[in-house]
Design a protein around this motif. Sequence first.
Motif, PDB file in Angstrom:
ATOM      1  N   ILE A 105      38.453  -0.792  31.558  1.00 38.26           N
ATOM      2  CA  ILE A 105      39.850  -0.833  32.021  1.00 38.26           C
ATOM      3  C   ILE A 105      40.587   0.407  31.553  1.00 38.26           C
ATOM      4  CG2 ILE A 105      42.070  -2.034  31.707  1.00 38.26           C
ATOM      5  CD1 ILE A 105      40.477  -4.660  31.697  1.00 38.26           C
ATOM      6  N   LYS A 106      40.381   0.812  30.295  1.00 32.89           N
ATOM      7  CA  LYS A 106      41.042   2.021  29.786  1.00 32.89           C
ATOM      8  C   LYS A 106      40.605   3.248  30.572  1.00 32.89           C
ATOM      9  CE  LYS A 106      42.166   4.799  25.760  1.00 32.89           C
ATOM     10  NZ  LYS A 106      42.239   6.012  26.536  1.00 32.89           N
ATOM     11  N   LYS A 107      39.316   3.350  30.841  1.00 26.76           N
ATOM     12  CA  LYS A 107      38.791   4.499  31.590  1.00 26.76           C
ATOM     13  C   LYS A 107      39.431   4.563  32.982  1.00 26.76           C
ATOM     14  CE  LYS A 107      34.455   6.417  33.327  1.00 26.76           C
ATOM     15  NZ  LYS A 107      33.003   6.231  33.430  1.00 26.76           N
ATOM     16  N   GLU A 108      39.477   3.419  33.670  1.00 26.80           N
ATOM     17  CA  GLU A 108      40.060   3.388  35.012  1.00 26.80           C
ATOM     18  C   GLU A 108      41.557   3.683  34.978  1.00 26.80           C
ATOM     19  OE1 GLU A 108      38.977  -0.155  37.227  1.00 26.80           O
ATOM     20  OE2 GLU A 108      36.933  -0.051  36.442  1.00 26.80           O
ATOM     21  N   ALA A 109      42.255   3.141  33.983  1.00 30.34           N
ATOM     22  CA  ALA A 109      43.692   3.399  33.851  1.00 30.34           C
ATOM     23  C   ALA A 109      43.945   4.875  33.565  1.00 30.34           C
ATOM     24  CB  ALA A 109      44.292   2.528  32.752  1.00 30.34           C
ATOM     25  N   ASP A 110      43.165   5.454  32.649  1.00 28.95           N
ATOM     26  CA  ASP A 110      43.310   6.882  32.330  1.00 28.95           C
ATOM     27  C   ASP A 110      43.117   7.727  33.584  1.00 28.95           C
ATOM     28  OD1 ASP A 110      43.782   6.400  29.639  1.00 28.95           O
ATOM     29  OD2 ASP A 110      41.711   6.816  29.015  1.00 28.95           O
ATOM     30  N   MET A 111      42.101   7.410  34.372  1.00 27.99           N
ATOM     31  CA  MET A 111      41.835   8.176  35.597  1.00 27.99           C
ATOM     32  C   MET A 111      42.987   8.045  36.592  1.00 27.99           C
ATOM     33  SD  MET A 111      37.723   7.481  36.044  1.00 27.99           S
ATOM     34  CE  MET A 111      37.831   7.553  37.793  1.00 27.99           C
ATOM     35  N   LEU A 112      43.485   6.813  36.754  1.00 33.12           N
ATOM     36  CA  LEU A 112      44.603   6.591  37.674  1.00 33.12           C
ATOM     37  C   LEU A 112      45.835   7.367  37.238  1.00 33.12           C
ATOM     38  CD1 LEU A 112      46.181   5.151  39.951  1.00 33.12           C
ATOM     39  CD2 LEU A 112      46.627   3.338  38.289  1.00 33.12           C
ATOM     40  N   PHE A 113      46.235   7.180  35.983  1.00 29.18           N
ATOM     41  CA  PHE A 113      47.461   7.816  35.519  1.00 29.18           C
ATOM     42  C   PHE A 113      47.333   9.337  35.501  1.00 29.18           C
ATOM     43  CE2 PHE A 113      47.912   3.560  33.319  1.00 29.18           C
ATOM     44  CZ  PHE A 113      48.716   3.041  34.321  1.00 29.18           C
ATOM     45  N   GLY A 139      49.599  12.385  37.304  1.00 28.65           N
ATOM     46  CA  GLY A 139      50.240  13.426  36.510  1.00 28.65           C
ATOM     47  C   GLY A 139      50.841  12.955  35.203  1.00 28.65           C
ATOM     48  N   ILE A 140      50.441  11.752  34.749  1.00 30.51           N
ATOM     49  CA  ILE A 140      50.923  11.256  33.460  1.00 30.51           C
ATOM     50  C   ILE A 140      49.740  10.720  32.672  1.00 30.51           C
ATOM     51  CG2 ILE A 140      53.242  10.688  34.300  1.00 30.51           C
ATOM     52  CD1 ILE A 140      52.393   7.751  34.464  1.00 30.51           C
ATOM     53  N   ASP A 141      49.954  10.533  31.378  1.00 29.88           N
ATOM     54  CA  ASP A 141      48.895   9.925  30.581  1.00 29.88           C
ATOM     55  C   ASP A 141      49.172   8.428  30.424  1.00 29.88           C
ATOM     56  OD1 ASP A 141      50.916   9.770  28.681  1.00 29.88           O
ATOM     57  OD2 ASP A 141      50.083  11.300  27.384  1.00 29.88           O
ATOM     58  N   THR A 142      48.215   7.717  29.893  1.00 34.53           N
ATOM     59  CA  THR A 142      48.340   6.263  29.771  1.00 34.53           C
ATOM     60  C   THR A 142      49.486   5.874  28.843  1.00 34.53           C
ATOM     61  OG1 THR A 142      45.994   6.007  30.263  1.00 34.53           O
ATOM     62  CG2 THR A 142      47.072   4.147  29.199  1.00 34.53           C
ATOM     63  N   THR A 143      49.681   6.620  27.783  1.00 33.96           N
ATOM     64  CA  THR A 143      50.786   6.331  26.864  1.00 33.96           C
ATOM     65  C   THR A 143      52.123   6.413  27.587  1.00 33.96           C
ATOM     66  OG1 THR A 143      49.507   7.119  24.979  1.00 33.96           O
ATOM     67  CG2 THR A 143      51.899   7.062  24.707  1.00 33.96           C
ATOM     68  N   THR A 144      52.298   7.428  28.415  1.00 37.15           N
ATOM     69  CA  THR A 144      53.540   7.568  29.184  1.00 37.15           C
ATOM     70  C   THR A 144      53.690   6.415  30.166  1.00 37.15           C
ATOM     71  OG1 THR A 144      53.464   9.973  28.952  1.00 37.15           O
ATOM     72  CG2 THR A 144      54.829   9.089  30.732  1.00 37.15           C
ATOM     73  N   ALA A 145      52.599   6.009  30.792  1.00 39.76           N
ATOM     74  CA  ALA A 145      52.648   4.886  31.731  1.00 39.76           C
ATOM     75  C   ALA A 145      53.078   3.603  31.009  1.00 39.76           C
ATOM     76  CB  ALA A 145      51.289   4.696  32.398  1.00 39.76           C
ATOM     77  N   ILE A 146      52.566   3.395  29.815  1.00 44.33           N
ATOM     78  CA  ILE A 146      52.950   2.211  29.043  1.00 44.33           C
ATOM     79  C   ILE A 146      54.425   2.280  28.665  1.00 44.33           C
ATOM     80  CG2 ILE A 146      52.595   1.002  26.843  1.00 44.33           C
ATOM     81  CD1 ILE A 146      49.578   1.804  27.159  1.00 44.33           C
ATOM     82  N   ARG A 147      54.901   3.463  28.273  1.00 48.80           N
ATOM     83  CA  ARG A 147      56.328   3.620  27.959  1.00 48.80           C
ATOM     84  C   ARG A 147      57.182   3.311  29.198  1.00 48.80           C
ATOM     85  NH1 ARG A 147      55.041   8.887  25.069  1.00 48.80           N
ATOM     86  NH2 ARG A 147      54.904   8.273  22.891  1.00 48.80           N
ATOM     87  N   LEU A 148      56.750   3.796  30.376  1.00 52.41           N
ATOM     88  CA  LEU A 148      57.475   3.523  31.610  1.00 52.41           C
ATOM     89  C   LEU A 148      57.528   2.023  31.888  1.00 52.41           C
ATOM     90  CD1 LEU A 148      56.077   6.342  33.924  1.00 52.41           C
ATOM     91  CD2 LEU A 148      58.438   6.107  33.135  1.00 52.41           C
ATOM     92  N   PHE A 149      56.396   1.352  31.707  1.00 48.67           N
ATOM     93  CA  PHE A 149      56.342  -0.094  31.904  1.00 48.67           C
ATOM     94  C   PHE A 149      57.345  -0.792  30.989  1.00 48.67           C
ATOM     95  CE2 PHE A 149      54.802  -4.057  30.044  1.00 48.67           C
ATOM     96  CZ  PHE A 149      54.906  -4.889  31.147  1.00 48.67           C
ATOM     97  N   LEU A 150      57.321  -0.454  29.699  1.00 52.10           N
ATOM     98  CA  LEU A 150      58.214  -1.108  28.738  1.00 52.10           C
ATOM     99  C   LEU A 150      59.680  -0.847  29.076  1.00 52.10           C
ATOM    100  CD1 LEU A 150      56.240  -0.417  25.434  1.00 52.10           C
ATOM    101  CD2 LEU A 150      56.395  -2.579  26.687  1.00 52.10           C
ATOM    102  N   LYS A 151      60.022   0.388  29.429  1.00 56.80           N
ATOM    103  CA  LYS A 151      61.412   0.709  29.773  1.00 56.80           C
ATOM    104  C   LYS A 151      61.856  -0.057  31.010  1.00 56.80           C
ATOM    105  CE  LYS A 151      63.949   3.169  28.221  1.00 56.80           C
ATOM    106  NZ  LYS A 151      65.039   2.894  27.268  1.00 56.80           N
ATOM    107  N   GLN A 152      60.998  -0.140  32.029  1.00 57.27           N
ATOM    108  CA  GLN A 152      61.358  -0.872  33.237  1.00 57.27           C
ATOM    109  C   GLN A 152      61.478  -2.371  32.969  1.00 57.27           C
ATOM    110  OE1 GLN A 152      62.369   0.153  36.403  1.00 57.27           O
ATOM    111  NE2 GLN A 152      62.615   1.942  35.084  1.00 57.27           N
TER     112      GLN A 152
END
Length: 92
Positions: free
Chosen positions: A14-22, A26-39
Amino acid sequence: MPMAVLQTRIDSQIKKEADMLFNSLGIDTTTAIRLFLKQAINQQRIPFEIVPPQEEFSLSVLEAINEARKISRDASAKSYKNAKELLADCEA
């Protein structure tokens, strides 16, 4: 602002697939998680529809899911702010 560390364990695939998607977005997984939490905070809910894998459910369960979705989109349907309010209405 002070920073906090958030750690979680997930399946490596799951991490590998998420990293590839994000990364493709143009973002990393950490940024995607921050976006999720903020939203989630901004919207005061999970900021997307949670869709279960449909092949795992019987027809009656899928019908119940579809009915719940229909009710949730109906502006005239009664809603509650919390479970306590719902239970109080059930007792009335």
